[in-house]
Write a protein that holds these residues in place. Structure first.
Motif, PDB file in Angstrom:
ATOM      1  N   PHE A  48       0.824  -1.213   0.000  1.00 39.59           N
ATOM      2  CA  PHE A  48       0.000   0.000   0.000  1.00 39.59           C
ATOM      3  C   PHE A  48       0.862   1.269   0.000  1.00 39.59           C
ATOM      4  CE2 PHE A  48      -2.806  -3.063   2.362  1.00 39.59           C
ATOM      5  CZ  PHE A  48      -3.690  -3.268   1.322  1.00 39.59           C
ATOM      6  N   CYS A  49       0.309   2.328  -0.570  1.00 42.13           N
ATOM      7  CA  CYS A  49       1.009   3.613  -0.578  1.00 42.13           C
ATOM      8  C   CYS A  49       1.042   4.183   0.846  1.00 42.13           C
ATOM      9  CB  CYS A  49       0.274   4.627  -1.456  1.00 42.13           C
ATOM     10  SG  CYS A  49      -0.167   4.022  -3.089  1.00 42.13           S
ATOM     11  N   CYS A  52      -2.246   5.234   3.025  1.00 38.97           N
ATOM     12  CA  CYS A  52      -3.433   4.527   2.522  1.00 38.97           C
ATOM     13  C   CYS A  52      -4.235   3.943   3.691  1.00 38.97           C
ATOM     14  CB  CYS A  52      -2.995   3.404   1.589  1.00 38.97           C
ATOM     15  SG  CYS A  52      -4.378   2.384   1.048  1.00 38.97           S
ATOM     16  N   HIS A  75      -6.088   1.295   3.641  1.00 43.58           N
ATOM     17  CA  HIS A  75      -6.157  -0.179   3.647  1.00 43.58           C
ATOM     18  C   HIS A  75      -5.294  -0.769   4.766  1.00 43.58           C
ATOM     19  CE1 HIS A  75      -8.597  -1.417   0.248  1.00 43.58           C
ATOM     20  NE2 HIS A  75      -8.021  -0.513  -0.537  1.00 43.58           N
ATOM     21  N   CYS A 126      -7.151  -2.424  -4.924  1.00 41.45           N
ATOM     22  CA  CYS A 126      -5.916  -2.247  -4.153  1.00 41.45           C
ATOM     23  C   CYS A 126      -5.831  -3.231  -2.994  1.00 41.45           C
ATOM     24  CB  CYS A 126      -5.819  -0.818  -3.632  1.00 41.45           C
ATOM     25  SG  CYS A 126      -5.290   0.334  -4.912  1.00 41.45           S
ATOM     26  N   ASN A 128     -13.129   4.696  -0.891  1.00 46.03           N
ATOM     27  CA  ASN A 128     -12.272   5.867  -1.062  1.00 46.03           C
ATOM     28  C   ASN A 128     -12.698   6.690  -2.286  1.00 46.03           C
ATOM     29  OD1 ASN A 128     -11.278   4.293  -3.137  1.00 46.03           O
ATOM     30  ND2 ASN A 128      -9.436   3.666  -2.013  1.00 46.03           N
ATOM     31  N   SER A 130      -9.045   3.009  -7.501  1.00 48.38           N
ATOM     32  CA  SER A 130      -7.651   3.371  -7.219  1.00 48.38           C
ATOM     33  C   SER A 130      -6.659   2.510  -7.993  1.00 48.38           C
ATOM     34  CB  SER A 130      -7.379   3.238  -5.725  1.00 48.38           C
ATOM     35  OG  SER A 130      -8.220   4.100  -5.014  1.00 48.38           O
ATOM     36  N   CYS A 152      -7.115   7.872   0.079  1.00 47.62           N
ATOM     37  CA  CYS A 152      -6.289   7.362  -1.012  1.00 47.62           C
ATOM     38  C   CYS A 152      -5.394   8.507  -1.492  1.00 47.62           C
ATOM     39  CB  CYS A 152      -7.174   6.859  -2.158  1.00 47.62           C
ATOM     40  SG  CYS A 152      -6.241   6.382  -3.619  1.00 47.62           S
ATOM     41  N   PRO A 153      -4.315   8.762  -0.744  1.00 49.96           N
ATOM     42  CA  PRO A 153      -3.488   9.931  -1.072  1.00 49.96           C
ATOM     43  C   PRO A 153      -2.973   9.920  -2.508  1.00 49.96           C
ATOM     44  CG  PRO A 153      -2.769   8.907   0.991  1.00 49.96           C
ATOM     45  CD  PRO A 153      -3.797   8.013   0.394  1.00 49.96           C
ATOM     46  N   THR A 154      -2.651   8.763  -3.020  1.00 52.99           N
ATOM     47  CA  THR A 154      -2.022   8.697  -4.342  1.00 52.99           C
ATOM     48  C   THR A 154      -2.961   9.186  -5.437  1.00 52.99           C
ATOM     49  OG1 THR A 154      -0.660   6.879  -3.604  1.00 52.99           O
ATOM     50  CG2 THR A 154      -0.896   7.146  -5.987  1.00 52.99           C
ATOM     51  N   ILE A 155      -4.155   8.618  -5.482  1.00 53.28           N
ATOM     52  CA  ILE A 155      -5.074   8.981  -6.561  1.00 53.28           C
ATOM     53  C   ILE A 155      -5.719  10.336  -6.293  1.00 53.28           C
ATOM     54  CG2 ILE A 155      -7.119   8.249  -7.864  1.00 53.28           C
ATOM     55  CD1 ILE A 155      -4.677   6.478  -8.334  1.00 53.28           C
TER      56      ILE A 155
HETATM   57  S1  SF4 Z   1      -3.752   3.840  -4.799  1.00 55.04           S
HETATM   58 FE1  SF4 Z   1      -4.913   4.605  -3.050  1.00 55.04          FE
HETATM   59  S2  SF4 Z   1      -6.101   2.881  -2.297  1.00 55.04           S
HETATM   60 FE2  SF4 Z   1      -4.513   2.087  -3.641  1.00 55.04          FE
HETATM   61  S3  SF4 Z   1      -2.851   1.551  -2.295  1.00 55.04           S
HETATM   62 FE3  SF4 Z   1      -2.448   3.624  -3.002  1.00 55.04          FE
HETATM   63  S4  SF4 Z   1      -3.393   4.955  -1.504  1.00 55.04           S
HETATM   64 FE4  SF4 Z   1      -4.203   2.900  -1.178  1.00 55.04          FE
END
Ligand code: SF4
Length: 486
Positions: free
Chosen positions: A35-36, A39, A41, A69, A139, A143, A230-233
């Protein structure tokens, strides 16, 4: 901070026993997930593992993972793991729970998985009050696949497929899964929680444990929806994303308990064990006479490897003939398979079946090169005759065998079997006359195995008598007519 919160906080930071000691997903790092950073999760995984530990159910927990994810649950949780197809976790969990009622089955799903492609599965599992627990990570975006709009995406939220922001006119409204499911009578417990701050996290922890505990008590369907960053997306820092859960998502998806029937419902008793082996013949309607005949009839040939294709019009008894042959094989102690094949127009259309009999394990029920082809009409003959290998047999229901059919090195028995059956009492016994002829070719099956199969498959005494007569006549016809190819 209350003493309870201190206690919770302390335990959350211990490694749960329900996690593997090493996370093989990233073997070089051992303890890192995929996981990022930031996240949700990972946080929910910890809560779930902790609940499993505390309830003492690790050895009977089955975790059904999603597509998304959260897909790699089986890399982290040291429990029984099943990977479901996209959206199908509630259906898979239903099967696992029903076939192993003593297990604790948890479906873990994201919002793309649960609320889009899996919307039907979750709806019906909830409505059936399946005794499973569902952890639903919302989220508000797809993702894993890079940020497409999801049913849960907020109005105005940008995604790769809504670059100008989601609009109600184009993509509809954000789907409130917890509220939606709570309109059903089936669910026992539904709560929405968030990971927006420590207070929310503490409540999420309690809710997840409760959802699992409800199942341990046998109460029925529980679902916890977790608003998760979901910080990344979302293109935010972990801290910004956490705040967005509290300050933005929660405004659209209010937290709280939407359904709680835990005090109303009666715990389910575990189903009693299935029938014993001794009871199964009675359930299937197999009489002692069938069993005795079957037990005493052993295959007459040591080396049996039959590939039979029976083909004809729907209504000619094609499938029944194959079934009786397979049943007789079973009675004779052989390995058997029977595979029907017919089109949507089965009645009066074409139909055929594949039958295998062998004293070895059968690798495939498909018969592509039959050593016996039973063709009950000319279209079937023309369709399959070229598939019969050299040395094989074709039994054909017709006055004359078409001269342009089949290679010269295939044996043929062509007779008006339907006419013979008519003379015996009914054209419908034509299949049994052909079966009799085939049994003379097959040789491996003792008469007792055929008799037992007939008694099992044909319940009407009048038809039983006629079919037995037809088989006997078929045997005679073979002896009288089999010879060099016409
Ligand atoms: S993309 Fe978003 S939901 Fe998927 S692992 Fe990264 S932070 Fe978590």
């Amino acid at each position: 901070m209350s003493s309870e919160m201190v206690a919770d906080y302390t335990v959350v930071h211990e490694r749960a026993k329900s996690f593997y000691k090493r996370f093989e997903r990233k073997p070089e790092l051992q303890h890192q997930t995929h996981f990022c950073p930031g996240c949700g999760h990972g946080t929910v995984h910890k809560m779930l593992a902790r609940a499993i530990d505390e309830l003492g159910i690790q050895d009977r927990t089955v975790l059904v993972g999603p597509v998304g994810c959260g897909v790699f649950t089986y890399y982290y949780f040291d429990v029984g793991n099943i990977q479901a197809a996209h959206g199908r976790a509630p259906a898979v969990a239903t099967a696992a729970k029903r076939s192993h009622p003593e297990s604790i089955v948890i479906a873990y799903q994201g919002d793309g998985d649960l609320s889009a492609i899996g919307a039907a599965e979750i709806l019906h599992a909830a409505n059936r009050r399946e005794n499973i627990s569902v952890i639903f990570i919302n989220n508000a975006i797809y993702s894993m696949t890079g940020g497409q709009v999801a049913p849960t995406t907020l109005l105005g939220q940008k995604s790769t497929t809504t670059p100008n922001g989601r609009s109600a006119a184009n993509e509809g409204f954000p789907m409130h899964v917890s509220e939606l499911l709570s309109t059903l009578e089936g669910p026992v417990y539904i709560e929405r929680v968030g990971l927006g701050d420590n207070k929310q996290i503490m409540q999420a922890n309690r809710a997840i444990r409760r959802a699992v505990e409800n199942q341990v008590k046998g109460l029925g369907f529980s679902l916890i929806e977790v608003l998760s960053p979901c910080p990344t997306i979302w293109k935010m820092s972990p801290v910004e994303a956490q705040h967005a859960v509290r300050d933005v998502m929660e405004k659209v998806y209010p937290l709280g308990v939407f359904c709680d029937r835990t005090k109303e419902v009666e715990p389910r008793a575990l189903p009693t064990a299935g029938p014993s082996l001794d009871e199964i013949p009675g359930i299937l309607g197999v009489t002692d006479a069938d069993s005795t005949a079957g037990n005493t009839a052993k295959a007459q040939a040591e080396d049996v490897d039959l590939h039979v294709r029976v083909a004809g019009f729907g209504g000619q008894g094609v499938l029944l003939m194959g079934e009786i042959l397979a049943e007789a094989g079973l009675n004779a102690g052989l390995e058997v398979s029977w595979l029907p094949s017919y089109g949507p127009e089965m009645r009066s259309g074409t139909s055929n079946c594949h039958v295998r009999l062998s004293n070895q394990t059968i690798d495939s029920p498909l018969v592509t090169a039959p050593n016996v082809l039973v063709a009950m009409n000319e279209p079937s003959l023309r369709k399959f005759e070229k598939s019969v290998p050299a040395g094989g047999w074709i039994i054909y229901n017709g006055d004359e065998f078409p001269t342009d059919c089949a290679q010269q090195d295939v044996h043929v028995l062509a007779l008006p079997f339907t006419q013979v059956a008519y003379e015996l009492g009914s054209v419908r016994a034509g299949n049994m006359v052909m079966l009799g002829a085939m049994l003379e070719i097959v040789k491996a099956l003792p008469q007792a195995s055929i008799d037992a199969a007939l008694r099992r498959m044909v319940k009407n005494p009048k038809w039983l008598e006629l079919d037995a007569k037809a088989i006997a006549r078929g045997r005679e016809l073979f002896k009288e007519n089999a010879g060099p190819r016409p």
